[in-house]
Enzyme design. Structure first.
Site, PDB file in Angstrom:
ATOM      1  NE  ARG A  68     -10.977  12.731   2.099  1.00  0.00           N
ATOM      2  CZ  ARG A  68     -11.719  11.662   1.867  1.00  0.00           C
ATOM      3  NH1 ARG A  68     -13.032  11.713   2.038  1.00  0.00           N
ATOM      4  NH2 ARG A  68     -11.190  10.527   1.489  1.00  0.00           N
ATOM      5  N   GLY A 122      -7.706   4.179  -3.536  1.00  0.00           N
ATOM      6  CA  GLY A 122      -7.375   2.813  -3.943  1.00  0.00           C
ATOM      7  C   GLY A 122      -6.151   2.715  -4.842  1.00  0.00           C
ATOM      8  CE  LYS A 140      -3.749  -0.174   2.665  1.00  0.00           C
ATOM      9  NZ  LYS A 140      -4.627  -0.476   3.832  1.00  0.00           N
ATOM     10  CD  GLU A 186      -2.852  -2.836   6.297  1.00  0.00           C
ATOM     11  OE1 GLU A 186      -2.572  -1.733   6.781  1.00  0.00           O
ATOM     12  OE2 GLU A 186      -3.872  -3.041   5.598  1.00  0.00           O
ATOM     13  CB  VAL A 219     -18.027  10.412  -1.267  1.00  0.00           C
ATOM     14  CG1 VAL A 219     -19.114  10.279  -2.325  1.00  0.00           C
ATOM     15  CG2 VAL A 219     -16.742  10.967  -1.866  1.00  0.00           C
ATOM     16  CD  GLU A 265     -11.540   4.701   4.916  1.00  0.00           C
ATOM     17  OE1 GLU A 265     -12.286   5.349   4.158  1.00  0.00           O
ATOM     18  OE2 GLU A 265     -10.528   4.110   4.510  1.00  0.00           O
TER      19      GLU A 265
HETATM   20  P1  ADP Z   1      -7.323   4.342   0.053  1.00  0.00           P
HETATM   21  O1  ADP Z   1      -6.836   5.378   1.003  1.00  0.00           O
HETATM   22  O2  ADP Z   1      -6.524   4.270  -1.208  1.00  0.00           O
HETATM   23  O3  ADP Z   1      -8.790   4.396  -0.158  1.00  0.00           O
HETATM   24  P2  ADP Z   1      -7.583   2.250   2.064  1.00  0.00           P
HETATM   25  O4  ADP Z   1      -6.473   1.937   3.001  1.00  0.00           O
HETATM   26  O5  ADP Z   1      -8.728   3.052   2.584  1.00  0.00           O
HETATM   27  O6  ADP Z   1      -6.982   2.961   0.768  1.00  0.00           O
HETATM   28  O7  ADP Z   1      -8.125   0.901   1.452  1.00  0.00           O
HETATM   29  C1  ADP Z   1      -9.088   0.902   0.414  1.00  0.00           C
HETATM   30  C2  ADP Z   1      -9.661  -0.483   0.248  1.00  0.00           C
HETATM   31  O8  ADP Z   1      -8.629  -1.430  -0.074  1.00  0.00           O
HETATM   32  C3  ADP Z   1     -10.319  -1.055   1.481  1.00  0.00           C
HETATM   33  O9  ADP Z   1     -11.637  -0.617   1.653  1.00  0.00           O
HETATM   34  C4  ADP Z   1     -10.244  -2.554   1.197  1.00  0.00           C
HETATM   35  O10 ADP Z   1     -11.208  -2.956   0.246  1.00  0.00           O
HETATM   36  C5  ADP Z   1      -8.891  -2.693   0.530  1.00  0.00           C
HETATM   37  N1  ADP Z   1      -7.854  -3.015   1.523  1.00  0.00           N
HETATM   38  C6  ADP Z   1      -6.925  -2.181   2.034  1.00  0.00           C
HETATM   39  N2  ADP Z   1      -6.120  -2.828   2.918  1.00  0.00           N
HETATM   40  C7  ADP Z   1      -6.552  -4.109   2.981  1.00  0.00           C
HETATM   41  C8  ADP Z   1      -6.144  -5.289   3.694  1.00  0.00           C
HETATM   42  N3  ADP Z   1      -5.121  -5.254   4.516  1.00  0.00           N
HETATM   43  N4  ADP Z   1      -6.844  -6.430   3.494  1.00  0.00           N
HETATM   44  C9  ADP Z   1      -7.901  -6.470   2.644  1.00  0.00           C
HETATM   45  N5  ADP Z   1      -8.320  -5.404   1.926  1.00  0.00           N
HETATM   46  C10 ADP Z   1      -7.666  -4.235   2.085  1.00  0.00           C
END
Ligand code: ADP
Length: 450
Positions: free
Chosen positions: A292, A165, A158, A200, A295, A275
């Protein structure tokens, strides 16, 4: 209270903020790019100032342009909405330095939460569980493979600066890691100007459930319950609901209280969202905090009766939250479908002229939109055309209401995500609450992104 608020955004969220200001009796200033001169936020604000050409880097992200517009118009506060400058700690700092109130948390908290690695550490320290993972990765894939093996596959790469995403890659085994690392780093570099990534543990059957927070400058922090945002495509939300049918009342209270304490520990103020990812055993883990308005905030508004944007403005003006946690009541169930101008199969944007637009109406239906007939969806910005929100006494009523609302929505001239939503709303697993973030992969391979 503020004398005049500049709205540093466009589209439905700019209109949403203008609505709140009108109800509070505060005049507004819109800023717009040359591509948006016929937009409704320009029309409904009390004043409007053009700040540059269509490209967002030269207009909505142009900090000197936005600040000058505030100065010329004598605005004393800026609401950033979501996207664009909303999570720029630098912008919040510049606002402060120019004597303008940034309607959001402090630059320090924005900075902390904008670094997902630092945010993970801070929230772990503050008592929230996090998934096994690493800090910022360094060195070649060969140095990272042992760390991935220790966490145990599957893992997810990530972006530290992540959002929307982007910069994420799921890795199932060591041989895949080097290639995935390269893609995640380069995607992160081009989206955020930083190639930093971390690892992660990946939860294959996860639910995304997030808590809405409000915190004033007088020490009151509260939560407004959760939103279920598990229906996603490419790790981006598509359909949201409140409450989540995965949580009992006791879980909501217990998790909500822990989230509130964690947020208090980092001195958070204003509205924010924590989240969480849930596994199939109801274990939950902190994922990130968005500093913030979101949506999907309307689903929370529908079940609590609160106006989150007005709350943001009141908090920024130094007012105390006018109620206590025990006074927050959750009534019925709300759903939100994001109607994007995109192909429902490939999720590719579908810009063009909206030749006919008729939003749904009737009991229990709310539509947040800035679209109109003959409006043009340009390729420059996000493809969101409208958010259709329904509220019902229970989930079934909210779902039925959404089904009929989408049937009664007319959007012609561009492709939209409506057919996809209609399919979800009829799916047996969706209706019985058996969902995960990979729900849509059953119909399309583009839901998955490796
Ligand atoms: P962004 O900031 O790009 O939106 P997030 O950390 O909020 O990223 O993650 C977006 C989505 O990615 C999550 O809602 C989930 O669907 C998926 N995701 C992120 N991390 C994990 C994880 N460790 N395991 C499974 N899905 C994940």
């Amino acid at each position: 209270m503020f004398q005049k608020i500049l709205v540093a955004n466009r589209g439905e969220i700019a209109l949403r903020i203008i609505c709140a200001c009108k109800e509070l009796g505060i005049p507004t200033v819109a800023v717009y790019s040359q591509a948006d001169q016929d937009s409704l936020h320009v029309r409904f604000a009390d004043e409007a100032i053009c700040i540059g050409p269509p490209k967002s880097s030269e207009s909505y992200l142009n900090i000197p342009g936005v600040i000058s517009a505030a100065e010329i118009s004598n605005a004393d506060a800026i609401h950033p909405g979501y996207g664009f400058l909303a999570e720029s700690a630098y912008f919040a700092e510049v606002c402060e330095a120019c004597g303008l109130t940034f309607i959001g948390p402090s630059p320090e908290v924005i900075q902390l939460m904008g670094d997902k690695d630092a945010a993970r550490r801070a929230m772990k320290e503050a008592g929230l569980p996090v998934l096994p993972g690493t800090g910022k990765l360094q060195g070649p894939a060969s140095a990272i493979i042992p760390q991935a093996e220790e966490i145990g596959y599957p893992v997810i790469l990530k972006a530290v600066a992540g959002g929307g995403g982007k910069g994420m890659r799921i890795v199932d085994s060591s041989p895949e890691l080097a290639a995935a690392l390269e893609v995640a780093q380069s995607e992160s570099e081009s989206a955020f100007g930083s190639s930093e990534v971390y690892l992660e543990k990946y939860l294959p059957a996860a639910r995304h459930i997030e808590f809405q927070i409000l915190a004033d400058h007088h020490g009151t922090v509260m939560h407004l319950g959760e939103r279920e945002c598990t229906i996603q495509r490419r790790h981006q939300k598509l359909l949201e609901e409140a409450p989540s049918s995965y949580l009992t009342r006791e879980m909501r209270e217990a998790i909500g209280n822990r989230v509130v304490e964690a947020v208090r520990a980092v001195n958070y103020t204003n509205a924010g969202t924590v989240e969480l990812l849930f596994d199939d055993l109801h274990n939950y883990y902190f994922m990130e905090m968005n500093t913030r308005i979101q949506v999907e905030h309307p689903v929370t508004e529908m079940i609590t009766g609160l106006d989150l944007v007005k709350e943001q403005i009141r908090i920024a003006a130094g007012e105390k939250l006018a109620y206590r946690q025990e006074e927050i009541e959750f009534r019925g169930h709300a759903l939100e479908c994001r109607i994007n101008a995109e192909c429902p199969d490939t999720f590719l944007p579908s810009p063009g002229k909206i030749t006919a637009f008729h939003p749904p109406t009737g009991i229990g239906v709310r539509v947040d939109t800035a679209a109109y007939t003959d409006d043009v969806v340009t390729p420059y910005y996000d493809s969101l055309i409208a958010k259709v929100i329904t509220h019902g006494k229970d989930r079934l009523e909210a779902v039925r209401r959404m089904q009929r609302a989408l049937e009664m929505t007319i959007v012609e001239g561009v492709k939209t995500t409506i057919p996809l939503h209609q399919r979800v709303l009829q799916d047996h697993d969706f209706l019985t609450g058996r969902i995960s973030t990979r729900f849509l992969e059953r119909w399309t391979t583009s839901g998955a992104k490796k």
